[in-house]
Design a protein around this motif. Structure first.
Motif: not given
Length: 101
Positions: A39-43, A46-49, A51-68
């Motif tokens: 990854p380039m320094p300007n990217e 995006q990594v931070i964003k 990671s924050a989105k992944l952490l938020q979806s983990t805390l709200t149990f969004k992963w539990a609503t995925c399809t098979v």
């Protein structure tokens, strides 16, 4: 007649191999240039964003609503990552079983 055909096939094999592999290697090179670069320094933003989105979806149990189907794809991805990790471990150890102490 059969010997002549076999010799003709053997004589043409290198040219056929080059004709077959050249476009595929070119495609691989194009993809590898894009996908295998670090990854380039300007990217990093995006990594931070992401990671924050992944952490938020983990805390709200969004992963539990995925399809098979999504769960199956995620399981295959995790299995692939684990497989490459263990292959790297075996290469690093120099053996398949145990570390040399």
């Amino acid at each position: 007649l059969n010997r002549k055909m076999a010799l003709n096939l053997i004589a043409k094999a290198p040219g056929n191999l080059i004709r077959f592999t050249q476009p595929r290697l070119a495609t691989f090179g194009r993809y590898a240039k894009v996908e295998l670069t670090p990854p380039m320094p300007n990217e990093l933003g995006q990594v931070i964003k992401s990671s924050a989105k992944l952490l938020q979806s983990t805390l709200t149990f969004k992963w539990a609503t995925c399809t098979v189907g999504e769960a199956a794809v995620n399981a295959i991805i995790v299995a692939e990552i684990a497989g490459w990790f263990f292959i790297g471990e075996c290469i690093g150890k120099g053996s398949v079983v145990g570390y040399q102490v």
